[in-house]
Design an enzyme around this catalytic site. Structure first.
Site, PDB file in Angstrom:
ATOM      1  N   HIS A 111       9.414   2.790 -17.127  1.00 20.58           N
ATOM      2  CA  HIS A 111      10.389   3.625 -16.420  1.00 20.58           C
ATOM      3  C   HIS A 111      11.619   2.826 -15.970  1.00 20.58           C
ATOM      4  CE1 HIS A 111       7.902   7.110 -16.520  1.00 20.58           C
ATOM      5  NE2 HIS A 111       6.946   6.597 -15.758  1.00 20.58           N
ATOM      6  N   ASP A 134       2.403   6.962 -23.172  1.00 21.11           N
ATOM      7  CA  ASP A 134       2.097   7.252 -21.781  1.00 21.11           C
ATOM      8  C   ASP A 134       2.319   8.751 -21.530  1.00 21.11           C
ATOM      9  OD1 ASP A 134       1.914   5.511 -18.999  1.00 21.11           O
ATOM     10  OD2 ASP A 134       2.947   7.417 -18.713  1.00 21.11           O
TER      11      ASP A 134
END
Length: 750
Positions: free
Chosen positions: A394, A428
């Site tokens: 992220h 993910d």
């Protein structure tokens, strides 16, 4: 200390060096070999069926990469046999068990390939056939060595007969049943002999000689020479199970210093411990200590001011305390706030990723682990796993969040970029926004993310299907946003789409952002993947056959973390093995292309960029190409210009422009056809031309005219039209310039 390693190609610098050493051993020890055969080893590895055998190369090398010996095995999957082409040790390394270790590995590989036998040639060990006493002793030693494994020469055939009258010292054909105890069937032996003589010795053995040798195999079963050097009861009959190359495991040995003791903070040290407890006993992994890498690799993907802020801010927070962002300005890059408690919001994307004393230290060590894993791949290993926390996918170029501080995947990909194209596959549950942000305008790194749709899943504001990259990066970002409820079967359909895109990109390396949070019951996800699903996903990814770095991302259900991780890696190894043992010629066709007739405003600059990058056209011609798009947008059909656009995952891969010729009844002009260099020689140009012809015919067109230059640069263009059924009608000499005529081609549609 030696290791035996399989060499798949010469893409990696370490493999280039290894192949060079293998070739030098061949040149120095086997002067009779055709130099061309030695020079083409790398090509045969890359294109295994060009010679109608699949080549498998194993090297025995020191830890420093010095080749001590090698074995070159040929595999014929249809006839189900292997052929040991060469096995040799460096001149200063005779003995020492290297040859035995290599032969053991060859037998293991052959058994894993499920062949019916291993064959090879060995020079004669009878004085009558080999008068040189030194060579005779060497030949006897070789056949004594092979007899220990039950491998013996085939007898009572014409295999040893000379091809030419002057030939002497003809070799035996030796058969190793790989411990099966099964007799050698005549029909099988004949098929093997024909394949060896016609393929390996193509151009040397005449057809009549091949037929005569094959016909000489009359006994069924075929006779093998009685044991001469070893007692039958002393033969090694059991082939050891195939030893797989271990996965490099790099664990962040400082991850546990980053422990946020707050309710609901699921990114905890127990995650790493849980995975280790399950995967370590499997024997599939070998621990590699993380190596330190300089900050230049960090700032290659993250802005220096962002890196400096994290380092400084974490050092300033008192031990045991955490600073959470709470104000998020619309960022002004030139005027960041000065107040530390506010500055975190300037660089962060959420309210639950804290700044504390150990966050930078743990995240920086994760970077070293990811780079160590990438280094292992460059050193010749096929799979490396960075088991790290905090995670990183992220983290964007100048921001952190989602428990992530630095983007380990992007850093590893950037490191590998110096040696070839890289694909990042993010599996993910949450969107890999960091990789998308960092590589959004680049075409050398493909970013692919499968994730929960942003309408319900973090990070919410990105990860939409229409986000495909910009500029040079257009078409090199693929988001596959998935529904809130999803089982393993539906996930695999989406994964198959992602893998097709990666195959089309043809990268040299794959970075897998391994999130285990798609698992059933994960507190941060909504999907229901099971252990079997993770194994199946691993097999699909492994079947790409790429050297890969796997980097741990999310996954927070500690009851199943370890089991799911082990299942994934077992599947990964199995898939990679299936790829290695199968036909895997690269795909040349382009899949995933969407054709459209409508023209959109973005097509003007896209066409300009595409035509310019081909390198065929002058600036004036590039301007004209864009002007035709603009005129079509302004006037529609009245412009007289019609288009077929070929989009490849949002990127313009090629296009064709055509229109009616004024003052004719049914003749059409083909104004433009252009294909991006990345898609040339893959059938797209021909497909576009066919599409244009079909549309012209549907409009009542009967003849198509196209003109091109007579310059040598356009020879391939002229050949393309001629290959598509276009006939040269005339040449207007010196039309474009002196010595540059216009060639006019025509095709009738009647």
């Amino acid at each position: 200390m030696l290791r035996i390693r399989r060499i798949y190609d010469n893409v990696l610098p370490v493999n280039k060096s290894t192949l060079s050493q293998v070739q030098e051993i061949l040149r120095s020890q086997f002067a009779a070999i055709d130099p061309k055969e030695i020079d083409t080893i790398a090509e045969k590895l890359r294109n295994p069926f060009k010679q109608r055998f699949r080549m498998i190369l194993f090297v025995a090398e020191s830890i420093k990469g010095k080749v001590r010996g090698f074995a070159l095995l040929l595999h014929e999957p249809d006839l189900r046999f292997t052929y040991l082409d060469w096995i040799a040790t460096a001149s200063d390394r005779a003995g020492g068990g290297i040859g035995g270790a290599l032969y053991d590995r060859i037998r293991q590989e052959s058994l894993a390939l499920k062949v019916d036998g291993l064959f090879f040639e060995s020079l004669p060990d009878d004085a009558a056939d080999c008068p040189d006493l030194t060579e005779l002793k060497q030949n006897q030693a070789r056949l004594r060595f092979y007899e220990r494994y039950g491998a013996r020469p085939i007898i009572d055939t014409a295999y040893e007969s000379p091809v030419k009258p002057e030939d002497s010292c003809m070799p035996h054909l030796v058969f190793d049943d790989l411990g099966s105890g099964r007799p050698l069937r005549r029909s099988f032996a004949q098929a093997v002999v024909r394949a060896v003589l016609e393929r390996k010795y193509a151009g040397y053995c005449p057809a009549a000689y091949v037929d005569r040798v094959v016909a000489s195999f009359r006994d069924n079963p075929v006779h093998l020479r009685p044991y001469r050097y070893v007692k039958p009861e002393a033969v090694i009959k059991v082939v050891e199970s195939r030893s797989i190359e271990q996965i490099a495991l790099i664990v962040n040995d400082r991850h546990d210093i980053h422990h946020v003791h707050e309710r609901g903070y699921v990114e905890s040290p127990v995650r790493v411990k849980t995975i280790l407890n399950v995967i370590e006993p499997s024997g599939m992994f070998t621990h590699i200590k993380p190596r330190p890498f300089p900050d230049k690799h960090l700032t290659a993907v993250h802005d220096a001011d962002f890196v400096g802020y994290l380092k400084r801010a974490c050092a300033e927070v008192p031990a045991g305390k955490s600073l959470y962002p709470y104000i998020f300005p619309i960022r002004n890059k030139t005027r960041p706030p000065k107040e530390p408690s506010v500055l975190s919001g300037y660089y962060c994307i959420d309210t639950f990723t804290p700044i504390n004393a150990n966050a930078y230290l743990a995240a920086r060590r994760s970077v070293d682990c990811a780079l160590t894993a990438a280094r292992e791949i460059l050193d010749g290993r096929r799979i490396a796993y960075a088991l790290i926390r905090p995670p990183g996918h992220h983290a964007e170029r100048r921001s952190f969040g989602g428990f992530c501080y630095f983007n380990n995947n992007a850093i590893a990909a950037q490191y590998l970029c110096a040696h070839g194209k890289v694909a990042i596959l993010d599996v993910d549950y949450h969107h890999g926004n960091g990789g998308q942000d960092i590589f959004y305008r680049r075409s050398d790194v493909l970013t692919v993310s499968l994730h929960g749709h942003p309408r319900f899943a973090y990070p919410y504001f990105c990860g939409f299907d229409e986000e495909r990259g910009e500029g040079e990066g257009e078409g090199f970002n693929l988001n596959i946003a998935l529904p809130e409820s999803l089982d393993g079967e539906k996930y695999r359909k989406a994964l198959a789409r992602a893998l097709r895109r990666i195959e089309e990109f043809q990268p040299q390396f794959l970075v897998v952002a391994l999130g285990l949070d798609p698992a059933k019951g994960d507190p941060t996800g909504t999907w229901s993947l099971t252990v079997k699903d993770f194994a199946a996903n691993g097999r699909l990814i492994g079947a790409l056959g790429l050297p890969m770095v796997v980097i741990q991302e999310g996954g927070y259900r500690t009851q199943t973390l370890g089991k799911n991780a082990l299942a994934f890696f077992k599947g990964l190894v199995e898939g990679a093995g299936q790829w290695a043992d199968s036909r895997h010629a690269p795909a040349h066709r382009v899949h995933g292309v969407v054709l459209r007739d409508t023209v959109i405003p973005e097509d003007g600059p896209r066409v300009r960029r595409l035509v310019d990058i081909t390198g065929f056209f002058h600036d004036d011609e590039v301007n004209v190409a864009e002007e035709l798009v603009v005129e079509r947008l302004q006037k529609g059909d009245a412009s007289g210009y019609h288009f077929v656009m070929a989009d490849h995952y949002g990127r313009l891969a090629g296009y064709v422009c055509f229109g009616p010729i004024p003052c004719t009844q049914s003749s059409y002009d083909l104004y433009w056809i252009a294909v991006h260099p990345d898609f040339q020689d893959r059938g797209l140009g021909r497909r576009l031309l066919v599409e244009a012809e079909q549309r012209i015919k549907a409009r009542g067109g009967s003849r198509i005219y196209v003109d091109t230059s007579q310059r040598a640069q356009y020879a391939s263009t002229r050949a393309f039209y001629e290959g598509c059924g276009y006939t040269l009608e005339t040449v207007l000499k010196d039309f474009y310039a002196l010595g540059d005529g216009k060639a006019i081609y025509c095709k009738s549609l009647i």
